[in-house]
Scaffold this active site. Sequence first.
Site, mmCIF file in Angstrom:
data_model
loop_
_atom_site.group_PDB
_atom_site.id
_atom_site.type_symbol
_atom_site.label_atom_id
_atom_site.label_comp_id
_atom_site.label_asym_id
_atom_site.label_seq_id
_atom_site.Cartn_x
_atom_site.Cartn_y
_atom_site.Cartn_z
ATOM 1 N N THR A 1 -8.020 -13.188 -2.766
ATOM 2 C CA THR A 1 -7.135 -12.372 -2.635
ATOM 3 C C THR A 1 -7.963 -10.843 -2.682
ATOM 4 O O THR A 1 -8.729 -10.468 -2.847
ATOM 5 C CB THR A 1 -6.153 -11.989 -3.851
ATOM 6 N N ARG A 2 -7.097 -9.793 -1.676
ATOM 7 C CA ARG A 2 -7.369 -8.582 -1.717
ATOM 8 C C ARG A 2 -6.612 -7.768 -1.983
ATOM 9 O O ARG A 2 -6.319 -6.288 -1.935
ATOM 10 C CB ARG A 2 -8.119 -8.188 -0.262
ATOM 11 N N HIS B 1 1.068 -10.204 -7.677
ATOM 12 C CA HIS B 1 2.470 -10.170 -8.244
ATOM 13 C C HIS B 1 3.135 -11.826 -8.568
ATOM 14 O O HIS B 1 2.123 -12.818 -8.317
ATOM 15 C CB HIS B 1 3.440 -9.634 -7.024
ATOM 16 N N HIS C 1 2.297 -14.538 -5.699
ATOM 17 C CA HIS C 1 1.128 -15.223 -5.780
ATOM 18 C C HIS C 1 0.462 -16.082 -7.113
ATOM 19 O O HIS C 1 -0.119 -17.063 -7.006
ATOM 20 C CB HIS C 1 -0.068 -14.184 -5.162
ATOM 21 N N ARG D 1 0.489 -17.314 3.946
ATOM 22 C CA ARG D 1 0.992 -16.912 5.330
ATOM 23 C C ARG D 1 0.002 -15.909 5.619
ATOM 24 O O ARG D 1 -0.143 -14.671 4.859
ATOM 25 C CB ARG D 1 2.655 -16.522 5.258
#
Length: 377
Positions: free
Chosen positions: A189-190, A194, A197, A283
């Site tokens: 993740t970057r 929330h 995720h 996505r």
Amino acid sequence: MNVVAATGLIEPHGGTLVDRTGERPDDLDSLETITLTSREVSDLDMLASGALSPLEGFMGKADYEGVVEEMRLASGLPWALPVCLAVDKAPEGDRVVLADEAGRPLAVLEVDDVYGYDRQREAETCFRTTDKAHPGVERLYAQHPLYLAGRVTVFDRPEPAFPELAMDPAQTRAAFSERGWRRVVGFQTRNPIHRAHEYLTKCALETVDGLLIHPLVGDTKSDDVPAATRVECYRVLLDGYYPPDRVVISAFPAAMRYAGPREAIWHAICRKNFGCSHFIVGRDHAGVGDYYGTYDAQLIFDDYEPHELGIEPMFFEHAFWCKACGSMATPKTCPHGGDDHVFLSGTKVRELLEAGELPPAEFSRPEVAEVLIDAYK
Ligand SMILES: [Zn+2]
């Protein structure tokens, strides 16, 4: 039986975890110095730790050609993105010093090859666009015109931005092994995490032994949430909502390339080296703007034969809270329409946070939102 096999964890890509750390040579002062960009320093450090196994240095022409044209190293092993060092001229000696932008020597490279490359072709194949507005293409087009290839020996590692989160592949593997995990899912993740995720990571965790939350902390675009703020968000989320004996959090030291589909493959291979058997692909993974189709980063995995990569991708849809279901869901699991779904655009969330207002608890954990509100002040 080798040590890796004894742990029951997935083998590194190519079978052996590379270690390119070593001693500082005595003749350093007599060697030509090449200054690396911060992205190249990130790559160098990942070469040192084995995060880019089986690579032992910056790519030679055969590997580069194979990767650009076929998404394979010269050996045939899958690999999706060039790991190259751009220079303006060929060095004179057969060894050079690699230094960071502050001039600090980090490594020695044994010069193997210097070759020209076609920026436009690399942009087309790797980024699927030659648009200079794309941050990866912009960087590529601004690079020096030659690639310098060769094995590196890194004698001084850059200080990690988050020392408490710094774990090399050997260390994450040891951490998984201590916990008795064999099947581990990695989450790249970057962004702050929330509810959507959080849901994906927990759905994945339900089916394996452990979860590696592996936020990227190398260079990102200036409008991404700063890494320090994100790390604080991860802390409060993990403290409140994840069982500590099922989760390891560590920093992924790579810089973002924004290469979308190819970067999804590259991210997966790197996580395999860190000991992950599974990898979450959502996505528009590693996408930017609207350069890639929503599912391109999932479809590209079909370009390899099943199990050729070793690590198993886990594909996910966009998740949301559904009022009718009374739970988190995705279009795969919820039959209700948009009116029942709690959806906020990124712009809307930012507006709320900047105004000091909490987004709905169905969208973001209040502890996470508080960290972001403080950061926007
Ligand atoms: Zn529903």
